[in-house]
Design a protein around this motif. Structure first.
Motif, mmCIF file in Angstrom:
data_model
loop_
_atom_site.group_PDB
_atom_site.id
_atom_site.type_symbol
_atom_site.label_atom_id
_atom_site.label_comp_id
_atom_site.label_asym_id
_atom_site.label_seq_id
_atom_site.Cartn_x
_atom_site.Cartn_y
_atom_site.Cartn_z
ATOM 1 N N LEU A 72 11.953 1.680 -6.590
ATOM 2 C CA LEU A 72 10.796 1.071 -5.942
ATOM 3 C C LEU A 72 10.738 -0.412 -6.289
ATOM 4 N N PRO A 73 10.185 -1.239 -5.404
ATOM 5 C CA PRO A 73 10.219 -2.687 -5.629
ATOM 6 C C PRO A 73 9.249 -3.140 -6.708
ATOM 7 N N GLU A 74 9.603 -4.230 -7.364
ATOM 8 C CA GLU A 74 8.681 -4.882 -8.295
ATOM 9 C C GLU A 74 7.631 -5.652 -7.493
ATOM 10 N N ASP A 75 6.584 -6.071 -8.159
ATOM 11 C CA ASP A 75 5.495 -6.767 -7.484
ATOM 12 C C ASP A 75 5.937 -8.116 -6.929
ATOM 13 N N CYS A 76 5.147 -8.588 -5.957
ATOM 14 C CA CYS A 76 5.321 -9.920 -5.401
ATOM 15 C C CYS A 76 3.988 -10.652 -5.532
ATOM 16 N N ALA A 77 4.041 -11.972 -5.626
ATOM 17 C CA ALA A 77 2.804 -12.746 -5.739
ATOM 18 C C ALA A 77 1.900 -12.555 -4.531
ATOM 19 N N CYS A 78 2.494 -12.127 -3.410
ATOM 20 C CA CYS A 78 1.718 -11.945 -2.182
ATOM 21 C C CYS A 78 0.939 -10.641 -2.171
ATOM 22 N N ARG A 79 1.251 -9.764 -3.098
ATOM 23 C CA ARG A 79 0.681 -8.418 -3.028
ATOM 24 C C ARG A 79 -0.849 -8.480 -3.008
ATOM 25 N N ASP A 92 11.446 -7.784 3.545
ATOM 26 C CA ASP A 92 12.754 -7.135 3.673
ATOM 27 C C ASP A 92 13.160 -6.447 2.377
ATOM 28 N N ARG A 93 12.856 -7.089 1.258
ATOM 29 C CA ARG A 93 13.184 -6.490 -0.040
ATOM 30 C C ARG A 93 12.430 -5.186 -0.260
ATOM 31 N N VAL A 94 11.167 -5.160 0.135
ATOM 32 C CA VAL A 94 10.374 -3.948 -0.036
ATOM 33 C C VAL A 94 10.898 -2.829 0.860
ATOM 34 N N VAL A 95 11.200 -3.160 2.103
ATOM 35 C CA VAL A 95 11.734 -2.143 3.014
ATOM 36 C C VAL A 95 13.046 -1.585 2.485
ATOM 37 N N ASP A 96 13.938 -2.458 2.030
ATOM 38 C CA ASP A 96 15.222 -1.993 1.482
ATOM 39 C C ASP A 96 14.995 -1.072 0.285
ATOM 40 N N ALA A 97 14.043 -1.431 -0.556
ATOM 41 C CA ALA A 97 13.761 -0.604 -1.728
ATOM 42 C C ALA A 97 13.186 0.750 -1.326
ATOM 43 N N THR A 148 0.838 -1.198 0.000
ATOM 44 C CA THR A 148 0.000 0.000 0.000
ATOM 45 C C THR A 148 0.874 1.250 0.000
ATOM 46 N N VAL A 149 1.972 1.192 0.758
ATOM 47 C CA VAL A 149 2.926 2.302 0.778
ATOM 48 C C VAL A 149 3.512 2.508 -0.617
ATOM 49 N N VAL A 166 9.244 12.946 -2.827
ATOM 50 C CA VAL A 166 8.757 12.116 -1.726
ATOM 51 C C VAL A 166 9.943 11.539 -0.978
ATOM 52 N N ARG A 167 9.960 11.787 0.314
ATOM 53 C CA ARG A 167 10.913 11.110 1.186
ATOM 54 C C ARG A 167 10.127 10.117 2.042
ATOM 55 N N VAL A 168 10.709 8.968 2.310
ATOM 56 C CA VAL A 168 10.005 7.925 3.048
ATOM 57 C C VAL A 168 10.665 7.732 4.400
ATOM 58 N N ALA A 169 9.899 7.922 5.456
ATOM 59 C CA ALA A 169 10.411 7.698 6.809
ATOM 60 C C ALA A 169 10.208 6.232 7.145
ATOM 61 N N CYS A 170 11.118 5.401 6.658
ATOM 62 C CA CYS A 170 10.907 3.959 6.843
ATOM 63 C C CYS A 170 12.099 3.279 7.498
ATOM 64 N N VAL A 171 12.995 4.052 8.089
ATOM 65 C CA VAL A 171 14.166 3.445 8.723
ATOM 66 C C VAL A 171 13.732 2.454 9.799
ATOM 67 N N ASN A 172 12.644 2.778 10.509
ATOM 68 C CA ASN A 172 12.211 1.936 11.614
ATOM 69 C C ASN A 172 11.064 0.998 11.257
ATOM 70 N N LEU A 173 10.771 0.830 9.961
ATOM 71 C CA LEU A 173 9.648 -0.034 9.599
ATOM 72 C C LEU A 173 9.805 -1.430 10.186
ATOM 73 N N ARG A 174 11.024 -1.919 10.234
ATOM 74 C CA ARG A 174 11.275 -3.222 10.832
ATOM 75 C C ARG A 174 12.288 -3.072 11.958
ATOM 76 N N GLY A 175 12.239 -1.939 12.613
ATOM 77 C CA GLY A 175 13.214 -1.614 13.641
ATOM 78 C C GLY A 175 12.833 -2.117 15.011
ATOM 79 N N THR A 176 13.662 -1.805 15.987
ATOM 80 C CA THR A 176 13.456 -2.285 17.354
ATOM 81 C C THR A 176 13.660 -1.171 18.362
ATOM 82 N N ASP A 177 13.454 0.094 17.973
ATOM 83 C CA ASP A 177 13.709 1.180 18.916
ATOM 84 C C ASP A 177 12.654 1.208 20.014
ATOM 85 N N PHE A 178 11.473 0.691 19.752
ATOM 86 C CA PHE A 178 10.478 0.478 20.803
ATOM 87 C C PHE A 178 9.485 -0.557 20.292
ATOM 88 N N GLU A 179 8.724 -1.112 21.210
ATOM 89 C CA GLU A 179 7.824 -2.193 20.823
ATOM 90 C C GLU A 179 6.726 -1.666 19.915
#
Length: 371
Positions: A335-342, A317-322, A278-279, A292-305
């Motif tokens: 930007l990432p290419e599609d995935c079958a899960c989309r 992980d591939r989408v976050v990296d992209a 969706t993002v 467009v800047r994306v604030a996604c450094v913490n999308l899979r982060g651990t700075d808080f629960e």
């Protein structure tokens, strides 16, 4: 006709009050004063308004937190000294900044200092006026080229901003404003932020007159919205910003953290964070209209629960990296290419009556459960 089916001003006002009251009741930071030292320090690369990439030092100083913490998704009162009287003094704020701007051996090079206080930098209840100006002087002497702070727009006025800009000297100022959405129902009721269109546009005018750059944040899928509505919300918000002459914005995918309305909705099965795709969909629809800047450094982060936006294990992980690469380059090819899960996303309009009805029902679920 179901209860709350009409999108009347009285219904929306009542809903806004109930959401705001719940948000405040959920706030907690504990009773033990946290140490008078920055609670977060990090280094990264950030794309500037002119497209250049520069090294950044990001610091969140320990403070008394936001003076108006009504937002339905914001977790930061858990991390500062919110509600603890006298826990953060003027001297403590200045001492933290003095230590922050001292260059240490082995420290990564940076030209940008993002200095946050978990609230509004220009709110006098959070950082007194004299402390604000003294911080500007400290930053001016530190050799950085750009300072980034955040504030609600009602605190960004010419009498407040002008002396701060003068004290900064040659340091360029950028002010982050969490508009979150251009839609009044989404912004003022669902997000429950204290930002009006009038105060936002007035702040932009003041900033432009003093040579200050705006850094506008938009949310992807605030609480009570669907993924399809979230895409429309971003597109319409970008249209609004572009009409005001804003050249860039930062997209913030919603994450779910404890002691927030978003968390309680998620616990009750009434809300999920946006799917990562969706993002991506929102970015693809708006990136040609403004930077467009994306604030996604913490999308899979651990700075808080938190519960973060996600996708399937094969592609998350591939989408976050992209998204992180795109945040630095602004290039659609990153930007990432599609995935079958989309998952299929039916992009729908913002039907205020339907959204109000849904939000009232979801809130009632929490109220009946004793939240």
């Amino acid at each position: 006709m179901p209860e709350y089916a009409l999108d009347s001003s009285a219904t929306v006002k009542d809903l806004r009050r109930r959401i705001g009251d719940l948000s405040l009741r959920l706030r907690t930071s504990g009773t033990q004063t946290k140490p008078a030292e920055p609670r977060f320090v990090d280094y990264d690369l950030i794309r500037l308004p002119n497209g250049d990439v520069a090294g950044r030092k990001k610091v969140i100083i320990m403070s008394g937190g936001c003076s108006v913490p009504t937002c339905t998704m914001c977790p930061f009162t858990n991390l500062n000294n919110y509600g603890i009287n006298g826990a953060t003094s003027h001297d403590s704020l200045l001492d933290q900044v003095r230590r922050t701007v001292v260059r240490t051996e082995g420290e990564p090079s940076y030209q940008v200092l993002s200095l946050y206080n978990d609230g509004s930098f220009f709110a006098p209840r959070e950082i007194p006026r004299d402390v604000q100006v003294e911080i500007a002087r400290l930053v001016a002497a530190a050799g950085v080229k750009r300072l980034v702070v955040e504030s609600l727009p009602q605190f960004v006025t010419e009498p407040v901003l002008a002396p701060f800009v003068r004290a900064l000297g040659k340091v360029r100022l950028e002010i982050g404003i969490g508009l979150q959405s251009a839609d009044v129902l989404v912004r003022e009721t669902l997000v429950n932020t204290r930002i009006s269109q009038v105060s936002f546009e007035r702040a932009l005018t003041v900033m432009a007159s003093l040579g200050v750059d705006p850094k506008i944040y938009l949310m992807v899928k605030p609480p009570f919205l669907t993924d399809g509505e979230a895409v429309t919300d971003v597109v319409q918000s970008v249209d609004y910003l572009a009409g005001l002459g804003v050249q860039g914005m930062t997209l913030c995918p919603t994450r779910v953290s404890r002691n927030t309305v978003a968390w309680e909705l998620w616990q009750a099965g009434q809300y999920t964070p946006p799917n990562l795709w969706t993002v991506v969909e929102a970015i693809r629809r708006v990136h040609q209209r403004l930077a467009v800047r994306v604030a996604c450094v913490n999308l899979r982060g651990t700075d808080f629960e938190s519960v973060f936006p996600d996708a399937c294990p094969l592609c998350a992980d591939r989408v976050v990296d992209a998204l992180m690469r795109f945040g630095e380059t602004g290039e659609a090819d990153d930007l990432p290419e599609d995935c079958a899960c989309r998952p299929p996303v039916e992009v729908t309009g913002l039907d205020h009556a339907a959204i109000t009805t849904r939000a009232a029902r979801q809130l009632a679920v929490l109220e009946r459960s004793g939240v």
